[in-house]
Scaffold this active site. Structure first.
Site, PDB file in Angstrom:
ATOM      1  N   ASP A  95      46.298   3.107  60.760  1.00  0.00           N
ATOM      2  CA  ASP A  95      45.892   2.906  62.153  1.00  0.00           C
ATOM      3  C   ASP A  95      46.958   3.413  63.116  1.00  0.00           C
ATOM      4  O   ASP A  95      46.672   4.200  64.020  1.00  0.00           O
ATOM      5  CB  ASP A  95      45.633   1.416  62.414  1.00  0.00           C
ATOM      6  CG  ASP A  95      44.692   0.804  61.397  1.00  0.00           C
ATOM      7  OD1 ASP A  95      43.505   1.096  61.460  1.00  0.00           O
ATOM      8  OD2 ASP A  95      45.177   0.054  60.527  1.00  0.00           O
ATOM      9  N   GLN A 154      56.696  10.449  60.119  1.00  0.00           N
ATOM     10  CA  GLN A 154      55.470  11.223  60.300  1.00  0.00           C
ATOM     11  C   GLN A 154      55.770  12.691  60.610  1.00  0.00           C
ATOM     12  O   GLN A 154      55.047  13.587  60.163  1.00  0.00           O
ATOM     13  CB  GLN A 154      54.639  10.609  61.426  1.00  0.00           C
ATOM     14  CG  GLN A 154      53.213  11.136  61.494  1.00  0.00           C
ATOM     15  CD  GLN A 154      52.412  10.496  62.603  1.00  0.00           C
ATOM     16  OE1 GLN A 154      52.717  10.659  63.778  1.00  0.00           O
ATOM     17  NE2 GLN A 154      51.376   9.762  62.226  1.00  0.00           N
ATOM     18  N   ARG A 206      46.171   8.607  51.171  1.00  0.00           N
ATOM     19  CA  ARG A 206      45.408   7.374  51.335  1.00  0.00           C
ATOM     20  C   ARG A 206      45.057   7.165  52.807  1.00  0.00           C
ATOM     21  O   ARG A 206      45.721   7.693  53.704  1.00  0.00           O
ATOM     22  CB  ARG A 206      46.205   6.179  50.815  1.00  0.00           C
ATOM     23  CG  ARG A 206      47.255   5.697  51.759  1.00  0.00           C
ATOM     24  CD  ARG A 206      48.005   4.464  51.244  1.00  0.00           C
ATOM     25  NE  ARG A 206      48.455   3.648  52.355  1.00  0.00           N
ATOM     26  CZ  ARG A 206      49.445   2.774  52.267  1.00  0.00           C
ATOM     27  NH1 ARG A 206      50.090   2.617  51.124  1.00  0.00           N
ATOM     28  NH2 ARG A 206      49.788   2.052  53.311  1.00  0.00           N
ATOM     29  N   GLY A 207      44.018   6.363  53.054  1.00  0.00           N
ATOM     30  CA  GLY A 207      43.675   6.010  54.426  1.00  0.00           C
ATOM     31  C   GLY A 207      43.122   7.199  55.187  1.00  0.00           C
ATOM     32  O   GLY A 207      42.354   7.995  54.659  1.00  0.00           O
ATOM     33  N   GLU A 208      43.508   7.341  56.460  1.00  0.00           N
ATOM     34  CA  GLU A 208      42.933   8.388  57.301  1.00  0.00           C
ATOM     35  C   GLU A 208      43.930   9.457  57.730  1.00  0.00           C
ATOM     36  O   GLU A 208      43.659  10.646  57.582  1.00  0.00           O
ATOM     37  CB  GLU A 208      42.286   7.770  58.548  1.00  0.00           C
ATOM     38  CG  GLU A 208      41.624   8.792  59.459  1.00  0.00           C
ATOM     39  CD  GLU A 208      40.706   8.170  60.486  1.00  0.00           C
ATOM     40  OE1 GLU A 208      40.662   8.684  61.620  1.00  0.00           O
ATOM     41  OE2 GLU A 208      40.007   7.191  60.171  1.00  0.00           O
ATOM     42  N   ASP A 209      45.077   9.061  58.243  1.00  0.00           N
ATOM     43  CA  ASP A 209      45.994  10.063  58.797  1.00  0.00           C
ATOM     44  C   ASP A 209      46.467  11.037  57.733  1.00  0.00           C
ATOM     45  O   ASP A 209      46.409  12.259  57.914  1.00  0.00           O
ATOM     46  CB  ASP A 209      47.186   9.376  59.463  1.00  0.00           C
ATOM     47  CG  ASP A 209      48.106  10.371  60.147  1.00  0.00           C
ATOM     48  OD1 ASP A 209      47.631  11.089  61.040  1.00  0.00           O
ATOM     49  OD2 ASP A 209      49.287  10.437  59.779  1.00  0.00           O
ATOM     50  N   SER A 210      46.958  10.530  56.586  1.00  0.00           N
ATOM     51  CA  SER A 210      47.452  11.430  55.536  1.00  0.00           C
ATOM     52  C   SER A 210      46.316  12.242  54.924  1.00  0.00           C
ATOM     53  O   SER A 210      46.523  13.373  54.470  1.00  0.00           O
ATOM     54  CB  SER A 210      48.186  10.640  54.453  1.00  0.00           C
ATOM     55  OG  SER A 210      47.337   9.708  53.824  1.00  0.00           O
TER      56      SER A 210
END
Length: 383
Positions: free
Chosen positions: A21, A260, A276-280
Site C-alpha cells: 500500500d 524503493q 508480491r503484492g502490487e508495487d513490486s
C-alpha cells in the site's frame, strides 16, 4: 482547468500489506511532486513500515518533507487542515469524517478519488472513472482503477524509467557495482540469478530444494521479510543480512531490504523475479524479465480470480506448452504446499520463450499512457 495550472494533492494511505500500500502511494506521491511539480501531502498511519522503502523517513516526526513530498502521520483530529485540490483515498481507506466535512465546505470542491487495487479483470474497464455521490454531503467520489488496458487508469511508470533501465543494462560496471554492494558475486554468466520477495509460503521450501538439485547453478537474492521463517527452516538456522546458505546447486544470499529507489536495479540485475503484492508486481513487468507473482491472499480465495484474469492476458502471446506450464507454476506458488521439482523443471524448459515474451509484453504495455499522467488529466477535467 488550464493544463498549466498547478494542482495540489492529499493522499491517504492506510498500511495493510506492509509494503504494497505505502509502496504504491509513495511512488505516486513522488511522481506527482517531482515530474509534475505539484504540492503533495501524504498521510500515512504507519511510518515504521514506510521507513524501509525510504530510509530518510523519521518515524516519529509530526511533519517532514522528502523528495518534494510533505509527509504527515495520519493521526489527530485534522483541525485547521484545508483539503487540497485533489483528495486520494488509496485502496478504499476511509477518510476521517472531519476531513470529509472540510472537503464539503471548500470552493471549488476537491476532486475525490478512490485509487483502487490493480486488476486485469474485464469489469474494470467499465467501472473505471465511475462516480459515487456521498450519501449526505455535496461530494462525489470517483473510482480510479489501475489496469492493463487503455480503458483503465493504466500503470505507474516514471517518464525516465525506460531510459534508466536501458542505460543500466548497457553498463556492466554499474550492474557489477550494484551487486557488489549487496555482496553478490557477478562473474559467473552460467548461473541463474533470481530475486525472491514473497509472503510466507509453504511452497517456498520445496522450490528451494528443487533449486539445490537443478540443472543450472542458481544464485537467489532474498531479503528477510514475511518469508523469514520459511528461509530459516530451509537453512536450518537463524539468518541475518549478509549470510549465504549453500546447498547443492543453490547459493541463497540474504540481502538487505533495498529502498524503493534501488529496487528496479535489483530486478534488472536478475534473470527471474519473484514478487508480491502490487508495487513490486508492476515493477517486475517494467523490468522486462520473467516474473512470478505472489498475489496478496484474500478471504474466500477471491484473489485466485484476480490471478487468473492476469494470466489470461499475460499468457495470450505464449505457445500453449509455455502458457500451460507457466499457469501451473503460478498456481503452485499461490496454493501453499503444491510446488514440486517437476513444476520447476518444466518452467525452466521454457525460460528462453518466457524471456522473449517478457520483453514483448513490456513493449506493448509501455505504449500506454502512465497512471500518473492519466490521473492528472482526469482530475483537471473535473475542476
Amino acid at each position: 482547468m488550464d493544463s498549466s495550472t498547478p494542482l495540489s494533492f492529499d493522499i491517504f494511505c492506510n498500511v495493510i500489506d506492509n509494503f504494497g500500500d505505502i509502496g504504491v502511494c509513495w511512488r505516486l506521491a513522488r511522481q506527482l511532486a517531482v515530474e509534475h511539480g505539484f504540492a503533495v501531502r501524504l498521510w500515512v498511519d504507519d511510518l515504521a513500515s514506510f521507513k524501509p522503502l525510504c530510509p530518510e523517513i523519521r518515524d516519529v516526526a509530526a511533519t517532514q518533507r522528502v523528495a518534494g513530498v510533505e509527509i504527515r502521520p495520519w493521526s489527530g483530529d485534522f483541525a485547521g487542515v484545508i483539503p487540497h485540490d485533489v483528495v486520494i483515498e488509496a485502496f478504499a481507506c476511509r477518510l476521517p469524517e472531519c476531513f470529509e466535512a472540510a472537503m464539503a465546505t471548500r470552493t471549488p470542491k476537491p476532486v475525490w478519488i478512490n485509487l483502487d487495487y490493480l486488476s486485469a479483470e474485464d469489469w474494470v474497464d467499465g467501472c473505471h472513472g465511475l462516480p459515487s455521490p456521498h450519501p449526505r454531503l455535496p461530494l462525489t467520489k470517483h473510482f480510479f482503477f489501475p489496469g492493463f488496458s487503455e480503458k483503465t487508469g493504466g500503470l505507474l511508470r516514471e517518464s525516465d524509467l525506460e531510459r534508466r533501465r536501458v542505460d543500466f543494462l548497457n553498463d556492466p560496471e554499474a550492474r557489477n557495482q550494484f551487486l557488489e554492494r549487496l555482496g553478490i558475486p557477478t562473474a559467473d554468466d552460467a548461473l541463474l540469478r533470481i530475486s525472491l520477495f514473497s509472503y510466507q509460503n509453504l511452497s517456498l521450501i520445496p522450490l528451494l530444494e528443487a533449486w539445490t538439485m537443478g540443472a543450472r547453478p542458481i544464485t537467489c537474492l532474498a531479503s528477510l521479510t514475511r518469508n523469514r521463517g520459511d528461509l530459516e527452516r530451509f537453512a536450518g538456522r537463524p539468518l541475518s543480512v549478509g549470510d549465504t546458505v549453500r546447498k547443492g546447486r543453490l547459493a541463497l544470499h540474504i540481502t538487505p531490504f533495498v529502498p524503493q529507489t534501488d529496487y528496479d536495479e535489483l530486478l534488472w540485475s536478475c534473470d527471474l523475479n519473484f514478487v508480491r503484492g502490487e508495487d513490486s508486481f508492476v515493477r517486475a513487468q517494467w523490468a522486462a524479465k520473467p516474473m512470478i507473482w505472489h498475489i496478496y491472499p484474500q478471504e474466500e480465495d477471491t484473489h485466485h480470480i484476480k490471478l487468473d484474469a492476469f494470466l489470461d492476458r499475460y499468457c495470450a502471446g505464449l505457445s500453449k506448452a509455455a502458457a500451460d506450464h507457466l499457469r501451473l507454476f503460478f498456481h503452485a506458488w499461490n496454493e501453499n504446499g503444491t510446488m514440486t521439482a517437476a513444476l520447476w523443471g518444466n518452467f525452466l524448459e521454457h525460460l528462453a520463450e518466457l524471456q522473449r515474451h517478457a520483453r514483448e509484453w513490456h513493449k506493448e504495455l509501455i505504449k500506454q499512457q502512465d497512471l500518473c499522467a492519466k490521473l492528472v488529466q482526469f482530475c483537471r477535467s473535473r475542476l
